[in-house]
Scaffold this motif. Structure first.
Motif, PDB file in Angstrom:
ATOM      1  N   SER A   1      69.598  28.217  -2.657  1.00 28.06           N
ATOM      2  CA  SER A   1      68.776  28.503  -1.483  1.00 28.06           C
ATOM      3  C   SER A   1      69.444  29.495  -0.543  1.00 28.06           C
ATOM      4  O   SER A   1      68.764  30.254   0.154  1.00 28.06           O
ATOM      5  CB  SER A   1      68.469  27.196  -0.734  1.00 28.06           C
ATOM      6  N   ASN A   2      70.764  29.507  -0.505  1.00 19.72           N
ATOM      7  CA  ASN A   2      71.489  30.435   0.351  1.00 19.72           C
ATOM      8  C   ASN A   2      71.526  31.810  -0.319  1.00 19.72           C
ATOM      9  O   ASN A   2      72.297  32.054  -1.254  1.00 19.72           O
ATOM     10  CB  ASN A   2      72.908  29.927   0.602  1.00 19.72           C
ATOM     11  N   LYS A   3      70.711  32.730   0.176  1.00 18.41           N
ATOM     12  CA  LYS A   3      70.591  34.042  -0.456  1.00 18.41           C
ATOM     13  C   LYS A   3      71.859  34.869  -0.319  1.00 18.41           C
ATOM     14  O   LYS A   3      72.090  35.796  -1.111  1.00 18.41           O
ATOM     15  CB  LYS A   3      69.401  34.797   0.150  1.00 18.41           C
ATOM     16  N   ALA A   4      72.684  34.549   0.674  1.00 20.11           N
ATOM     17  CA  ALA A   4      73.919  35.315   0.865  1.00 20.11           C
ATOM     18  C   ALA A   4      74.828  35.221  -0.355  1.00 20.11           C
ATOM     19  O   ALA A   4      75.607  36.144  -0.622  1.00 20.11           O
ATOM     20  CB  ALA A   4      74.647  34.820   2.108  1.00 20.11           C
ATOM     21  N   VAL A   5      74.722  34.123  -1.116  1.00 20.00           N
ATOM     22  CA  VAL A   5      75.565  33.955  -2.300  1.00 20.00           C
ATOM     23  C   VAL A   5      75.315  35.079  -3.298  1.00 20.00           C
ATOM     24  O   VAL A   5      76.253  35.611  -3.916  1.00 20.00           O
ATOM     25  CB  VAL A   5      75.295  32.579  -2.943  1.00 20.00           C
ATOM     26  N   TYR A   6      74.054  35.474  -3.445  1.00 17.87           N
ATOM     27  CA  TYR A   6      73.709  36.521  -4.404  1.00 17.87           C
ATOM     28  C   TYR A   6      74.242  37.880  -3.957  1.00 17.87           C
ATOM     29  O   TYR A   6      74.736  38.658  -4.790  1.00 17.87           O
ATOM     30  CB  TYR A   6      72.190  36.569  -4.597  1.00 17.87           C
ATOM     31  N   PHE A   7      74.148  38.161  -2.681  1.00 21.68           N
ATOM     32  CA  PHE A   7      74.663  39.440  -2.185  1.00 21.68           C
ATOM     33  C   PHE A   7      76.186  39.494  -2.294  1.00 21.68           C
ATOM     34  O   PHE A   7      76.758  40.540  -2.620  1.00 21.68           O
ATOM     35  CB  PHE A   7      74.216  39.659  -0.740  1.00 21.68           C
ATOM     36  N   VAL A   8      76.844  38.367  -2.030  1.00 16.46           N
ATOM     37  CA  VAL A   8      78.301  38.318  -2.195  1.00 16.46           C
ATOM     38  C   VAL A   8      78.671  38.538  -3.659  1.00 16.46           C
ATOM     39  O   VAL A   8      79.626  39.271  -3.976  1.00 16.46           O
ATOM     40  CB  VAL A   8      78.855  36.976  -1.683  1.00 16.46           C
ATOM     41  N   ALA A   9      77.918  37.916  -4.566  1.00 17.67           N
ATOM     42  CA  ALA A   9      78.195  38.084  -5.994  1.00 17.67           C
ATOM     43  C   ALA A   9      78.016  39.538  -6.420  1.00 17.67           C
ATOM     44  O   ALA A   9      78.786  40.049  -7.250  1.00 17.67           O
ATOM     45  CB  ALA A   9      77.269  37.182  -6.809  1.00 17.67           C
ATOM     46  N   ILE A  10      77.014  40.217  -5.878  1.00 14.45           N
ATOM     47  CA  ILE A  10      76.800  41.627  -6.209  1.00 14.45           C
ATOM     48  C   ILE A  10      77.994  42.467  -5.770  1.00 14.45           C
ATOM     49  O   ILE A  10      78.507  43.302  -6.534  1.00 14.45           O
ATOM     50  CB  ILE A  10      75.499  42.131  -5.555  1.00 14.45           C
ATOM     51  N   VAL A  11      78.448  42.243  -4.539  1.00 16.94           N
ATOM     52  CA  VAL A  11      79.587  43.013  -4.010  1.00 16.94           C
ATOM     53  C   VAL A  11      80.852  42.728  -4.817  1.00 16.94           C
ATOM     54  O   VAL A  11      81.603  43.651  -5.183  1.00 16.94           O
ATOM     55  CB  VAL A  11      79.794  42.700  -2.517  1.00 16.94           C
ATOM     56  N   VAL A  12      81.104  41.445  -5.108  1.00 19.40           N
ATOM     57  CA  VAL A  12      82.299  41.079  -5.864  1.00 19.40           C
ATOM     58  C   VAL A  12      82.262  41.686  -7.259  1.00 19.40           C
ATOM     59  O   VAL A  12      83.281  42.185  -7.773  1.00 19.40           O
ATOM     60  CB  VAL A  12      82.426  39.546  -5.938  1.00 19.40           C
TER      61      VAL A  12
ATOM     62  N   GLY B   1      83.173  34.956 -15.325  1.00 14.12           N
ATOM     63  CA  GLY B   1      82.670  33.638 -14.941  1.00 14.12           C
ATOM     64  C   GLY B   1      81.509  33.734 -13.980  1.00 14.12           C
ATOM     65  O   GLY B   1      80.518  32.998 -14.102  1.00 14.12           O
ATOM     66  N   ILE B   2      81.597  34.639 -12.998  1.00 15.28           N
ATOM     67  CA  ILE B   2      80.476  34.850 -12.073  1.00 15.28           C
ATOM     68  C   ILE B   2      79.262  35.386 -12.827  1.00 15.28           C
ATOM     69  O   ILE B   2      78.129  34.954 -12.602  1.00 15.28           O
ATOM     70  CB  ILE B   2      80.901  35.815 -10.946  1.00 15.28           C
ATOM     71  N   TRP B   3      79.507  36.311 -13.721  1.00 19.26           N
ATOM     72  CA  TRP B   3      78.419  36.887 -14.521  1.00 19.26           C
ATOM     73  C   TRP B   3      77.723  35.815 -15.342  1.00 19.26           C
ATOM     74  O   TRP B   3      76.498  35.817 -15.466  1.00 19.26           O
ATOM     75  CB  TRP B   3      79.000  37.973 -15.437  1.00 19.26           C
ATOM     76  N   ASN B   4      78.481  34.888 -15.900  1.00 17.98           N
ATOM     77  CA  ASN B   4      77.903  33.837 -16.739  1.00 17.98           C
ATOM     78  C   ASN B   4      76.874  33.015 -15.980  1.00 17.98           C
ATOM     79  O   ASN B   4      75.788  32.715 -16.495  1.00 17.98           O
ATOM     80  CB  ASN B   4      79.015  32.917 -17.267  1.00 17.98           C
ATOM     81  N   PHE B   5      77.219  32.625 -14.763  1.00 25.31           N
ATOM     82  CA  PHE B   5      76.311  31.755 -14.009  1.00 25.31           C
ATOM     83  C   PHE B   5      74.975  32.452 -13.757  1.00 25.31           C
ATOM     84  O   PHE B   5      73.907  31.890 -14.022  1.00 25.31           O
ATOM     85  CB  PHE B   5      76.944  31.347 -12.685  1.00 25.31           C
ATOM     86  N   PHE B   6      75.016  33.664 -13.248  1.00 26.74           N
ATOM     87  CA  PHE B   6      73.775  34.346 -12.893  1.00 26.74           C
ATOM     88  C   PHE B   6      73.024  34.851 -14.127  1.00 26.74           C
ATOM     89  O   PHE B   6      71.797  34.975 -14.094  1.00 26.74           O
ATOM     90  CB  PHE B   6      74.075  35.499 -11.929  1.00 26.74           C
ATOM     91  N   ARG B   7      73.740  35.103 -15.217  1.00 29.26           N
ATOM     92  CA  ARG B   7      73.060  35.496 -16.457  1.00 29.26           C
ATOM     93  C   ARG B   7      72.272  34.332 -17.027  1.00 29.26           C
ATOM     94  O   ARG B   7      71.108  34.498 -17.450  1.00 29.26           O
ATOM     95  CB  ARG B   7      74.097  35.985 -17.478  1.00 29.26           C
ATOM     96  N   VAL B   8      72.869  33.154 -17.059  1.00 24.94           N
ATOM     97  CA  VAL B   8      72.166  31.979 -17.577  1.00 24.94           C
ATOM     98  C   VAL B   8      71.045  31.570 -16.626  1.00 24.94           C
ATOM     99  O   VAL B   8      69.976  31.117 -17.064  1.00 24.94           O
ATOM    100  CB  VAL B   8      73.159  30.817 -17.796  1.00 24.94           C
TER     101      VAL B   8
END
Length: 718
Positions: free
Chosen positions: A633-644, A682-689
């Protein structure tokens, strides 16, 4: 447990949008409660008071006038809250249910009217989805019936001696053998004749007429059905793939044991998957009927009305409440599977049909970490194709990872202890064998044939790894290319294994030297080759998917990996040239080539990660620059993941930019970059699945497609 949570835990996640929106309806009822609380704090206006007084007087008049007792009806008109009717859609044979709320003029009636409008919308949605799924499974049942006819005929030909089999050719097969899969023709259902056949075979001579009548009701398939079928040769092995490349994927039957075994395995798997589909469809019907019952009872309790009886009568009389096709198909599948795939042993057959549930182990409950897939109910066992009940939970994954980490740390500490302790320093040869022992121990654990340390998961890993090595000779599935993607992040590990191979086989470990680096040109070549292998595997996997699926995006994906291979080669050559003394004149050229190719592939891979693999950065989505559906629900997580992800992708440029940390050794820098790449993966795995999960949800895809063994050339023969 509250019903809302129970519903969320029991629902098929890929069908979650097709379930009744229990929480949405519950919210409307909460709005009604809030409205009543607000209106109770202030007295009603005079006009409302007069209307209520008039309404009470009219009610009293009707109560004593005897109008409510017309035609002997015990129900009073004032007790009627809703009228539910079935309405025919214009220009269509389909109908939908509509509720007329009779108390909309009362205080708060508009909220209740909105509640019933949404309730009707949800009910019609559920009925439509369920009816469509039932029609689909009926079609699948007919196809499985035809497949079973061909299997039984093939079994008779293969198992019987030639003289006996010849008697069956051109004649009907025995009813006790084949009728069990033909079905009741009048009822329209398939796979439902087993009980009739078995009953007809148990009677005595006195009921021969009954048996004859029953046998006439079924038309067993003739062995001539084999004249109209071919065996499907799916490109799932290297041999079959090569055969498909030079010919058709369907071949004539040779009536061999191998064909029979393969057909039995495929049909067994197909029946098992079909049975799971029926069970989930039955659960879908039950949970939705229960949800409508719960929400209507909650409505009656909150509003002090009696509307649930009328509405639930409509639910019971609807297709959702009266359809029994799924239950009949479940019974027939069980009977067929037990008879033909479990030798009549019901316990054995049901054990194969019903997957075991994953049991929680208390010895691992204290390990918490990476539990997001389970927390957000991502159906990763289905996504990766794990056998039900054998998948590892987040606790087991963390336990296994922690165990390997402790083992590695113990090896490092033991090596340092042998080096630093004066009394044991003389055993330098033994010290150098510690890394080899660690690698050997991990390898032995991986291939261990005993049922310990999650054998099914280890073999699943070996199976997928073999498919990656042999690509593109095997059909590409998600576990295969997902594992290949993981291997692309393990370039440094592959190079370390290459180093170990040269270090130990050359004998340099006895003198703790690396003379092979100076004397062997083959090492420099293999240093590049082993790093290319994972990317090459993904390249040819993408090309095969491009040819089979006609998906142009796979062509772009293949080009992405090709550009990565080029950049990797250029960076490695530049690194090797940079270490030469004196510096070669071509060093500037290789620096330019490494910089340009690395920059291009970094941009390309970053775009592909975020836009294609994660499905983010969609302009017209409900969540700006993300996507319509999000697990977190926290959309900031996705933007942080993009930057990282962008920052960690830029780490690839380190070899070209010659960025060094003064207090960090060169090998330490390499190890740090490798660790950062593992973190990025590892970050890629979560958002890919997560993206794959929503793709399945969007298509209501909750079951595997199992290839069937037989292909009917003439569909009219059945």
């Amino acid at each position: 447990m509250k019903f809302g949570r129970e519903l969320a835990s029991q629902m098929v996640q890929e069908w979650q949008t097709a379930y009744m929106d229990y929480q949405g309806l519950k919210t409307l009822l909460k709005n009604h409660i809030a409205f009543r609380k607000n209106t109770a704090l202030s007295p009603p206006p005079p006009e409302v008071s007069r209307s209520r007084s008039l309404k009470r007087r009219l009610t009293m008049y009707r109560a004593f006038s005897g109008l409510n007792n017309l035609r002997g009806s015990p129900k009073k008109a004032d007790d009627e809250v809703i009228l539910v009717s079935s309405v025919q859609q214009e220009g269509s044979d389909q109908s939908y249910y509509q509720t007329m709320f009779l108390r909309s003029s009362e205080e708060g009636g508009q909220i209740e009217l909105e509640f019933f409008r949404k309730l009707d919308h949800e009910f019609n949605k559920v009925v439509k989805f369920y009816s469509e799924k039932v029609e689909q499974v009926k079609v699948e049942a007919e196809e499985l019936t035809k497949q079973m006819d061909a299997l039984i005929a093939l079994k008779i030909i293969v198992d019987k001696p030639p003289t006996v089999a010849a008697q069956f050719v051109g004649a009907a097969a025995p009813a006790t053998v084949v009728a069990s899969v033909n079905g009741v023709k009048q009822g329209g259902l398939q796979l439902d004749a087993i009980q009739e056949v078995e009953m007809s075979s148990e009677g005595g001579d006195g009921d021969g007429e009954v048996r004859a009548k029953r046998n006439r009701a079924f038309r067993p398939a003739s062995l001539e059905v084999l004249d109209h079928v071919k065996i499907n040769v799916e490109p799932d092995t290297p041999v079959s793939t090569l055969r498909t490349m030079v010919g058709s994927s369907k071949s004539d039957l040779s009536f061999s044991k191998d064909e029979l075994t393969k057909a039995e395995v495929q049909l067994r798997q197909a029946l098992t998957e079909f049975y799971q589909q029926l069970r989930l469809l039955k659960s879908y019907c039950f949970m939705n009927v229960l949800a409508f019952s719960k929400i209507m009872k909650k409505y009656d309790k909150i509003t002090s009305r009696s509307a649930s009886k009328a509405y639930l009568e409509m639910v019971d009389n609807s297709y959702l409440g009266t359809s029994d096709e799924v239950n009949k198909l479940i019974e027939r599948i069980e009977a067929t599977f037990i008879k033909y795939f479990a030798n009549g042993n019901r316990r054995k057959g049901m054990k194969s049909l019903k997957p075991g549930h994953k049991r929680e182990k208390h010895r691992t409950t204290f390990f918490l970490d990476t539990f997001f897939w389970r927390r957000y109910r991502v159906n990763y066992p289905f996504i990766f194709g794990f056998k039900p009940g054998t998948e590892l939970g987040f606790r087991e994954v963390l336990l296994l990872a922690s165990g390997l980490s402790v083992l590695s740390l113990a090896a490092v500490l033991s090596n340092l202890d042998m080096e630093m302790e004066p009394n044991t320093k003389e055993y330098s040869t033994l010290t150098e064998l510690v890394p080899l022992t660690l690698v050997s121990a991990v390898f032995v654990i991986t291939i261990c044939p005993f049922n310990i340390i999650y054998r099914s998961s280890r073999y699943f890993l070996i199976h997928s790894a073999w498919h990656c090595v042999c690509a593109p000779l095997y059909k590409i599935t998600l576990p295969d290319f997902f594992l290949a993607d993981q291997l692309t992040s393990q370039v440094q590990a592959f190079r370390c294994l290459l180093f170990y191979a040269y270090y130990y086989f050359s004998g340099d470990f006895t003198t703790r030297t690396n003379n092979f680096l100076k004397d062997s040109n083959s090492y420099d070549i293999l240093y590049i080759v082993v790093a290319i292998i994972p990317f090459w595997s993904r390249l040819i996997q993408s090309l095969r998917r491009l040819i089979e699926e006609k998906d142009r995006s796979q062509g772009a994906n293949a080009f992405k990996y090709f550009s990565t291979i080029v950049a990797l080669v250029m960076r490695t050559i530049f690194s090797q040239k940079q270490k030469q003394k004196p510096k070669p004149p071509s060093l500037v050229f290789w620096r330019i080539m490494a910089s340009s190719t690395s920059g291009f592939t970094t941009i390309f891979n970053t775009y592909w990660d975020i836009v294609i693999d994660w499905g983010l950065v969609q302009r017209n989505s409900r969540n700006p620059w993300l996507r319509d559906k999000l697990l977190i629900s926290n959309k900031a997580v996705y933007f942080v993941a993009i930057v990282v992800n962008i920052l960690l992708r830029l780490v690839w440029m380190q070899l070209v930019l010659d960025f060094q940390i003064p207090f960090l050794h060169e090998k330490g820098m390499v190890a740090l970059i490798a660790c950062l790449e593992i973190l990025r993966r590892g970050i890629w795995n979560f958002f890919r699945v997560e993206n794959e999960h929503f793709n399945n949800v969007g298509k209501y895809r909750a079951f595997k497609t199992v290839p069937l063994p037989f292909h009917y050339e003439d569909e009219k023969i059945m």
